[in-house]
Design an enzyme around this catalytic site. Structure first.
Site: not given
Length: 224
Positions: A125, A100, A98
Site C-alpha cells: 500500500y 509536522h 502540510h
C-alpha cells in the site's frame, strides 16, 4: 479572475475545516504547525498564518486570486508560494496538506532512506498509495527556495513517468497533494504510518523485492 460560485468556495472552505479537525483529533497536527489549501477555479483557499488546524473558522480562511493577491480572509500562510507552485506544476493537484507529523519529522532527524526516497517500499500500500517521496533539505519556514526545489522534483519525476504525490521537508514534515481531500489524506496517512513502522522496527526490514513491485505496477498501475 474567473467568477467563482459561492457554493464552490463554501464547499472548499468546509473541506479544509473538516480535514483540519480530523488531523488534529488524530494527532497528525499540533498547535499552529502546518497548513491546508484547496484550488477553486483559478483561485486558492489556504489556512491563515499561525492558525491552529483543529479550530479553523471557515470565514477566516484566506482566499487568493490567480496572481497571488489576497482578496478575503485573514493573512495567508507563509507557505502560500509553495502551494501555488505545486498547483502550477501538477495539474492534477486540487488539495494540499502540510503537517509536522511526528514520525516523519523524526525520520528527517535520524536520517532518511535516500534523498530520492525517504522510505523504502516496505508495504504494497505504500507503493500503491504513496510512491516515491523525495527529501527536501532544510530551509526556514516560508523560504521561497523550497518552492523551486519542490517544483523541480515534481517536473523531474513526471518526466520520468513516476509522478510524485508528496515531498518531505527536513525538520518540517510532509507536503502531500491530490485531486481531492480524500486522496491527499490517504497519501499523508500511509506515509506517516510507514514512517512509524520503519522507525519502530529499528529500520531493519527489507524492502519489497523487485518482482513484487513489478507485480504491483502491472496489477494496480503503481507509479514506482
Amino acid at each position: 479572475m474567473t467568477q467563482l460560485p459561492n457554493t464552490a468556495v463554501d464547499e472548499a472552505r468546509n473541506q479544509i475545516v473538516r480535514v483540519g479537525t480530523s488531523l488534529f483529533a488524530r494527532g497528525y497536527v499540533h498547535a499552529s504547525a502546518g497548513n491546508i489549501s484547496a484550488k477553486v477555479g483559478d483561485c486558492h483557499l489556504i489556512t491563515p498564518t499561525d492558525a491552529p488546524l483543529g479550530f479553523l473558522d471557515p470565514r477566516r480562511l484566506a482566499l487568493v486570486d490567480v496572481h497571488g493577491e489576497q482578496i478575503a480572509g485573514d493573512r495567508a500562510s507563509k507557505t502560500l508560494a509553495l502551494h501555488r507552485r505545486i498547483y502550477a506544476a501538477d495539474p492534477t493537484a486540487r488539495f494540499i496538506i502540510h503537517t509536522h507529523s511526528t514520525h516523519l519529522v523524526a525520520l528527517t532527524l535520524t536520517g532518511v532512506w535516500s534523498q530520492d526516497d525517504v522510505l523504502p517500499p516496505l508495504t504494497p500500500y505504500y507503493v500503491m498509495k504513496v510512491g516515491h517521496v523525495p527529501h527536501i533539505p532544510y530551509h526556514r519556514p516560508g523560504d521561497p527556495r523550497v518552492a523551486d526545489l519542490v517544483t523541480a522534483r515534481i517536473v523531474d519525476r513526471a518526466a520520468g513517468g513516476t509522478p510524485i504525490r508528496a515531498v518531505l521537508l527536513e525538520r518540517l514534515g510532509p507536503v502531500v497533494w491530490g485531486p481531492d481531500p480524500t486522496a491527499a489524506l490517504a497519501v499523508l496517512e500511509e506515509l506517516e504510518e510507514t514512517a512509524r513502522l520503519w522507525l519502530q522496527t529499528d529500520r531493519r526490514p527489507e524492502p519489497l523485492p523487485a518482482h513484487a513491485i513489478d507485480e504491483l505496477r502491472s496489477a494496480f498501475r503503481a507509479a514506482w
